[in-house]
Design a protein around this motif. Sequence first.
Motif, mmCIF file in Angstrom:
data_model
loop_
_atom_site.group_PDB
_atom_site.id
_atom_site.type_symbol
_atom_site.label_atom_id
_atom_site.label_comp_id
_atom_site.label_asym_id
_atom_site.label_seq_id
_atom_site.Cartn_x
_atom_site.Cartn_y
_atom_site.Cartn_z
ATOM 1 N N GLU A 162 0.855 -1.167 -0.155
ATOM 2 C CA GLU A 162 0.058 0.054 -0.076
ATOM 3 C C GLU A 162 0.754 1.310 0.167
ATOM 4 O O GLU A 162 0.395 2.272 -0.733
ATOM 5 N N LEU B 98 0.742 4.019 -3.152
ATOM 6 C CA LEU B 98 0.625 5.194 -2.952
ATOM 7 C C LEU B 98 1.548 6.067 -3.286
ATOM 8 O O LEU B 98 1.415 7.376 -4.184
ATOM 9 N N LEU C 273 1.301 6.219 -7.013
ATOM 10 C CA LEU C 273 0.337 7.071 -7.861
ATOM 11 C C LEU C 273 0.764 8.593 -7.548
ATOM 12 O O LEU C 273 0.430 9.220 -8.397
ATOM 13 N N GLY D 270 0.625 8.154 1.873
ATOM 14 C CA GLY D 270 -0.587 7.856 1.505
ATOM 15 C C GLY D 270 -1.048 6.569 2.244
ATOM 16 O O GLY D 270 -0.399 5.690 2.739
ATOM 17 N N ILE E 50 -5.020 4.094 2.000
ATOM 18 C CA ILE E 50 -6.276 3.768 1.023
ATOM 19 C C ILE E 50 -7.395 3.953 2.125
ATOM 20 O O ILE E 50 -7.541 3.016 2.931
ATOM 21 N N CYS F 171 -7.077 13.886 -1.349
ATOM 22 C CA CYS F 171 -7.739 12.418 -1.676
ATOM 23 C C CYS F 171 -8.398 12.644 -2.896
ATOM 24 O O CYS F 171 -8.804 13.346 -3.620
ATOM 25 N N CYS G 205 -12.100 2.174 -3.117
ATOM 26 C CA CYS G 205 -10.698 2.615 -3.163
ATOM 27 C C CYS G 205 -10.419 4.071 -3.082
ATOM 28 O O CYS G 205 -10.647 4.445 -4.130
ATOM 29 N N ASP G 206 -10.202 4.833 -2.157
ATOM 30 C CA ASP G 206 -9.851 6.263 -1.908
ATOM 31 C C ASP G 206 -8.333 6.137 -1.604
ATOM 32 O O ASP G 206 -8.199 5.670 -0.661
ATOM 33 N N ALA G 207 -7.828 7.158 -2.498
ATOM 34 C CA ALA G 207 -6.324 7.403 -2.132
ATOM 35 C C ALA G 207 -6.290 8.578 -1.419
ATOM 36 O O ALA G 207 -6.764 9.573 -1.900
ATOM 37 N N TRP H 287 -3.743 11.183 1.007
ATOM 38 C CA TRP H 287 -2.474 11.398 1.234
ATOM 39 C C TRP H 287 -2.375 12.606 2.391
ATOM 40 O O TRP H 287 -3.248 13.823 2.425
ATOM 41 N N ALA I 147 -4.987 -2.589 -1.467
ATOM 42 C CA ALA I 147 -3.642 -2.174 -2.304
ATOM 43 C C ALA I 147 -3.471 -3.156 -3.511
ATOM 44 O O ALA I 147 -3.038 -2.887 -4.632
ATOM 45 N N LEU J 5 -5.214 -1.875 -6.655
ATOM 46 C CA LEU J 5 -4.843 -0.871 -7.200
ATOM 47 C C LEU J 5 -3.691 -1.277 -7.855
ATOM 48 O O LEU J 5 -3.189 -0.824 -9.297
#
Length: 488
Positions: A115, A119, A122, A140, A142, A294, A307-309, A311, A355, A358
């Motif tokens: 994860e 992140l 990304l 980051g 998730i 996000c 799935c929300d990323a 930071w 993760a 993604l």
Amino acid sequence: MDPEEFRRAGYAVVDWVADYWRTLDRRPVTPQDPPGTVTAALPAGPPAHGEPVAAMLADLDAIIAPQVTHWQHPGFFGYFPANTSGPSVLADLVSSGLGSQGMLWATNPAGTELETVVLDWLADLMDLPARFRSTGTGGGVIQDSASSATLVATLAALHRASGGRWRDVGVDRRYRAYTSTHGHSSIEKAARIAGLGEAGVRTVAVDPTTQAMRPAALRAAIEADLTEGVVPAIVVATIGTTSTTAVDPLPEIGAICARYGVWLHVDAAYAGAAAVCPELRWTHAGVEHADSYCFDPHKWLLTGFDCDAFWVADRGELIEALTVMPEFLRNAASESGAVIDYRDWQVPLGRRFRALKLWFVLRWYGVEGLRAHLRAGIALADRFAALVRADDRFALAAPHPFSLVTFRLRAGDEAGAALLARVNDSGQVYLTHTRVNGRYTLRLAVGSPLTGPEHVDRAWALLSAAATDLLAGHPTPAGPAPGGTLPG
């Protein structure tokens, strides 16, 4: 179910999903049956003895699938997209098969480290500020959704605004959250959960043309609150608002937040994915001012829900606000300080291995494949907007920098609502609505990887034909030249 039974059943289920995707265009987008249809078709209780997977798949075909709103349908243009894809589904299968619970590094080392790496990938891919990387002060994680990200950001902001008192004594003063009049409803919900109540959210006026937050109005709201002894805690700015995909002016908003010491959270739930394309990174100008940010890969980046990323620029603040360490969770790895325990970055204790999906998506499509998907959606939205602009019965309601087009029927709100109902009742497409400058406005959001030019043209043909029928007894008032000028 032993491994061999699982293997046979798994083949059958994968075949079912593949056939479902292959036949989506032949299904109505939404069911037309009344509420209670599924309930009436199901038995009163579970079976006394186990049933074969074939029986379950038969009922999927006969009872469930006909009553589903098909979000992956090429004619689904409602809300925002909720993409999924083959690699995402396969990764979810692996995650479910592993059945790991990744609350601590110690409970799933691979899950935690994957994860963190994904992140960071990304963040690099989107050219986000360096301070969001795990190699610096931030990092980051998730979350399940942008709503949870907003809640977590609000809690961290309250911790900062209170000088740490929030963690010990709770909300002991009047605090305020700020967002534009087009800010997401999750901001109000976060304020309620955090103990601020509805009165704890102040909505800020938007520019009538761009629909973006007005910095001068934000500054005035903050100064008014300070005069009354209210503590400004958090500003939630949006890249891609739900109603129109407006982009709030982050450079100006960021400067205001810095001046008054207010946490800046950037909600880019839908439109954040656009930053994967270099030519669309102008939408993220000023994001370097953000304390948190996000976006949802489960909206427009081919990664299945949820799935929300999310930071943060300073993970220490977030962890300090949320960490709780009961004795039963203590372990050598956590005590060493050398690992990340993501349970401290979210509200729940437990967490799934999100993760994986993604990671699968990023590896299957690659950078260029993801960019091609995003650009295709924007091109289709441009195609639809051109059709709207060329018809003097309609007007565009706001700019459309991404793959959402907002438009209205010039004949008025009642006719617009009737038009939406008529095209949705066809079962061939599904659109939703909002209000822009007080006017009833239709939304067409492109996002399904199955959608092509023919589906956009079909939507326009349905809208045009329905408008012709409705306007036969509903004359169009005088207005600007064909297509109008924004905001319409």
